[in-house]
Design a protein around this motif. Structure first.
Motif, PDB file in Angstrom:
ATOM      1  N   ARG A  30     -34.806  -1.312  37.755  1.00 39.11           N
ATOM      2  CA  ARG A  30     -35.607  -2.604  38.017  1.00 39.11           C
ATOM      3  C   ARG A  30     -36.027  -3.126  36.859  1.00 39.11           C
ATOM      4  O   ARG A  30     -36.051  -4.435  36.677  1.00 39.11           O
ATOM      5  N   ASN A  31     -36.274  -2.230  35.684  1.00 35.97           N
ATOM      6  CA  ASN A  31     -36.518  -3.176  34.416  1.00 35.97           C
ATOM      7  C   ASN A  31     -35.476  -3.855  33.747  1.00 35.97           C
ATOM      8  O   ASN A  31     -35.764  -4.998  33.204  1.00 35.97           O
ATOM      9  N   LEU A  32     -34.185  -3.411  34.169  1.00 39.68           N
ATOM     10  CA  LEU A  32     -32.837  -4.204  33.578  1.00 39.68           C
ATOM     11  C   LEU A  32     -32.874  -5.710  34.343  1.00 39.68           C
ATOM     12  O   LEU A  32     -32.365  -6.580  33.640  1.00 39.68           O
ATOM     13  N   GLU A  33     -33.454  -5.309  35.804  1.00 40.65           N
ATOM     14  CA  GLU A  33     -33.263  -6.788  36.606  1.00 40.65           C
ATOM     15  C   GLU A  33     -34.323  -7.754  35.771  1.00 40.65           C
ATOM     16  O   GLU A  33     -34.081  -8.960  35.790  1.00 40.65           O
ATOM     17  N   ILE A  34     -35.480  -7.251  35.571  1.00 42.25           N
ATOM     18  CA  ILE A  34     -36.576  -7.966  34.941  1.00 42.25           C
ATOM     19  C   ILE A  34     -36.284  -8.443  33.759  1.00 42.25           C
ATOM     20  O   ILE A  34     -36.389  -9.870  33.320  1.00 42.25           O
ATOM     21  N   GLY A  35     -35.657  -7.791  32.788  1.00 41.19           N
ATOM     22  CA  GLY A  35     -35.129  -8.092  31.563  1.00 41.19           C
ATOM     23  C   GLY A  35     -34.253  -9.349  31.328  1.00 41.19           C
ATOM     24  O   GLY A  35     -34.165 -10.102  30.719  1.00 41.19           O
ATOM     25  N   SER A  37     -33.423 -11.384  33.846  1.00 39.45           N
ATOM     26  CA  SER A  37     -34.131 -12.710  34.545  1.00 39.45           C
ATOM     27  C   SER A  37     -34.901 -13.418  33.772  1.00 39.45           C
ATOM     28  O   SER A  37     -34.950 -14.485  33.388  1.00 39.45           O
ATOM     29  N   ARG A  38     -35.879 -12.500  32.773  1.00 36.85           N
ATOM     30  CA  ARG A  38     -36.535 -13.172  31.703  1.00 36.85           C
ATOM     31  C   ARG A  38     -35.913 -13.398  30.254  1.00 36.85           C
ATOM     32  O   ARG A  38     -36.758 -13.866  29.450  1.00 36.85           O
ATOM     33  N   GLY A  39     -34.829 -12.846  30.026  1.00 38.71           N
ATOM     34  CA  GLY A  39     -34.230 -13.032  28.666  1.00 38.71           C
ATOM     35  C   GLY A  39     -34.931 -12.129  27.590  1.00 38.71           C
ATOM     36  O   GLY A  39     -34.822 -12.786  26.691  1.00 38.71           O
ATOM     37  N   VAL A  40     -35.393 -10.811  27.948  1.00 37.58           N
ATOM     38  CA  VAL A  40     -35.895  -9.949  26.886  1.00 37.58           C
ATOM     39  C   VAL A  40     -35.599  -8.550  27.209  1.00 37.58           C
ATOM     40  O   VAL A  40     -35.413  -8.268  28.420  1.00 37.58           O
ATOM     41  N   TRP A  41     -35.638  -7.695  26.083  1.00 38.97           N
ATOM     42  CA  TRP A  41     -35.297  -6.263  26.277  1.00 38.97           C
ATOM     43  C   TRP A  41     -36.318  -5.833  25.397  1.00 38.97           C
ATOM     44  O   TRP A  41     -36.675  -6.566  24.232  1.00 38.97           O
ATOM     45  N   GLY A  42     -37.076  -4.463  25.810  1.00 40.15           N
ATOM     46  CA  GLY A  42     -37.857  -3.798  24.975  1.00 40.15           C
ATOM     47  C   GLY A  42     -37.843  -2.420  25.024  1.00 40.15           C
ATOM     48  O   GLY A  42     -37.361  -1.776  25.789  1.00 40.15           O
ATOM     49  N   TRP A  43     -38.500  -1.709  23.990  1.00 42.55           N
ATOM     50  CA  TRP A  43     -38.671  -0.452  23.782  1.00 42.55           C
ATOM     51  C   TRP A  43     -39.964   0.059  23.671  1.00 42.55           C
ATOM     52  O   TRP A  43     -40.834  -0.763  22.935  1.00 42.55           O
ATOM     53  N   ARG A  44     -40.408   1.315  23.893  1.00 42.27           N
ATOM     54  CA  ARG A  44     -41.409   1.814  23.346  1.00 42.27           C
ATOM     55  C   ARG A  44     -41.445   2.052  22.023  1.00 42.27           C
ATOM     56  O   ARG A  44     -40.299   2.371  21.447  1.00 42.27           O
ATOM     57  N   SER A  45     -42.480   2.056  21.139  1.00 46.31           N
ATOM     58  CA  SER A  45     -42.292   2.020  19.733  1.00 46.31           C
ATOM     59  C   SER A  45     -41.916   3.554  19.236  1.00 46.31           C
ATOM     60  O   SER A  45     -41.280   3.549  18.319  1.00 46.31           O
ATOM     61  N   GLU A  46     -42.439   4.554  19.988  1.00 50.24           N
ATOM     62  CA  GLU A  46     -41.859   5.806  19.705  1.00 50.24           C
ATOM     63  C   GLU A  46     -40.535   6.223  19.949  1.00 50.24           C
ATOM     64  O   GLU A  46     -39.921   6.958  19.137  1.00 50.24           O
ATOM     65  N   ALA A  47     -40.098   5.331  21.052  1.00 54.66           N
ATOM     66  CA  ALA A  47     -38.522   5.472  21.071  1.00 54.66           C
ATOM     67  C   ALA A  47     -37.811   4.968  19.938  1.00 54.66           C
ATOM     68  O   ALA A  47     -36.792   5.525  19.661  1.00 54.66           O
ATOM     69  N   LEU A  48     -38.033   3.630  19.335  1.00 56.14           N
ATOM     70  CA  LEU A  48     -37.376   3.261  18.021  1.00 56.14           C
ATOM     71  C   LEU A  48     -37.474   3.987  17.144  1.00 56.14           C
ATOM     72  O   LEU A  48     -36.857   3.958  16.251  1.00 56.14           O
ATOM     73  N   ASP A 116     -43.884  -1.087  34.639  1.00 53.53           N
ATOM     74  CA  ASP A 116     -44.213   0.412  34.362  1.00 53.53           C
ATOM     75  C   ASP A 116     -44.673   0.698  32.925  1.00 53.53           C
ATOM     76  O   ASP A 116     -45.422   1.718  32.579  1.00 53.53           O
ATOM     77  N   ASP A 117     -44.662  -0.223  32.084  1.00 52.70           N
ATOM     78  CA  ASP A 117     -44.882  -0.175  30.750  1.00 52.70           C
ATOM     79  C   ASP A 117     -44.897  -1.484  29.947  1.00 52.70           C
ATOM     80  O   ASP A 117     -44.220  -2.072  30.462  1.00 52.70           O
ATOM     81  N   VAL A 118     -45.470  -1.416  28.695  1.00 51.60           N
ATOM     82  CA  VAL A 118     -45.725  -2.829  28.146  1.00 51.60           C
ATOM     83  C   VAL A 118     -44.217  -2.894  27.163  1.00 51.60           C
ATOM     84  O   VAL A 118     -43.619  -3.914  26.992  1.00 51.60           O
ATOM     85  N   TYR A 119     -43.711  -1.856  26.585  1.00 51.90           N
ATOM     86  CA  TYR A 119     -42.290  -1.970  25.928  1.00 51.90           C
ATOM     87  C   TYR A 119     -42.525  -2.993  24.788  1.00 51.90           C
ATOM     88  O   TYR A 119     -42.006  -4.096  24.973  1.00 51.90           O
ATOM     89  N   PRO A 120     -43.382  -2.810  23.753  1.00 52.01           N
ATOM     90  CA  PRO A 120     -43.980  -3.921  22.800  1.00 52.01           C
ATOM     91  C   PRO A 120     -42.812  -4.392  21.810  1.00 52.01           C
ATOM     92  O   PRO A 120     -42.795  -5.451  21.150  1.00 52.01           O
ATOM     93  N   GLU A 121     -41.834  -3.356  21.433  1.00 55.29           N
ATOM     94  CA  GLU A 121     -40.741  -3.804  20.557  1.00 55.29           C
ATOM     95  C   GLU A 121     -39.481  -4.374  21.306  1.00 55.29           C
ATOM     96  O   GLU A 121     -38.975  -3.840  22.240  1.00 55.29           O
TER      97      GLU A 121
END
Length: 167
Positions: A30-35, A37-48, A116-121
């Protein structure tokens, strides 16, 4: 003329664009579809901040190295996903490959995009094409190994080879 994702384009500086990949887990479709359609991808800071031994640094180091015009490929699917042993994963066809170009390098935002989350990066994207299913030979063993690493480390970005033309 080959599809746009099969043409190597030089960036303004004259260097060939890099290729970056992220394995998208089944529960993140679902996040893939949203990203997409909106032209953005993100990660949690701790994942990066996770160590990425294949690229000799962290996921953040890889994300920071992305430039406008680089290829960014979101890959999903395949029976068993990246939890299977690497030797099996590198020979498993994948369901989908979303081919994008980076339009904005790594930035930080807390604006809500995904439910489900902000994914700020984040990075900005322009989707070029979506193909699938994708045979592993089209990506190469090195890229498949890196995707295995991405999928087992919260979808951190990894480097990879270019996509080979469909034969």
């Amino acid at each position: 003329m080959p599809p746009p994702h099969e043409i190597l384009v030089q960036s303004e500086a004259g260097a060939l664009p890099e290729h970056f990949y992220v394995y998208v887990a089944k529960d993140s479709r679902r996040n893939l579809e949203i990203g997409r359609s909106r032209g953005v991808w993100g990660w949690r800071s701790e994942a990066l901040d996770r160590r990425n031994t294949l690229d000799h640094g962290t996921g953040r180091d890889v994300a920071r190295s992305m430039s406008i015009g680089d290829y960014f490929l979101l890959v999903s699917g395949g029976p068993g996903g990246p939890r299977k042993p690497e030797a099996e994963f590198v020979t498993t066809p994948l369901d989908e490959l979303v081919i994008c170009r980076v339009t904005r390098p790594l930035y930080y935002s807390t604006r809500q995009v995904w439910p489900d989350d902000v994914y700020p990066e984040r990075i900005g994207l322009d989707v070029i094409d979506t193909v699938g299913p994708v045979q592993p030979a089209r990506l190469g063993v090195s890229t498949m190994r890196n995707l295995h690493r991405s999928g087992n480390n919260r979808g951190i970005p990894v480097t990879g080879d270019d996509v080979r033309p469909q034969s």
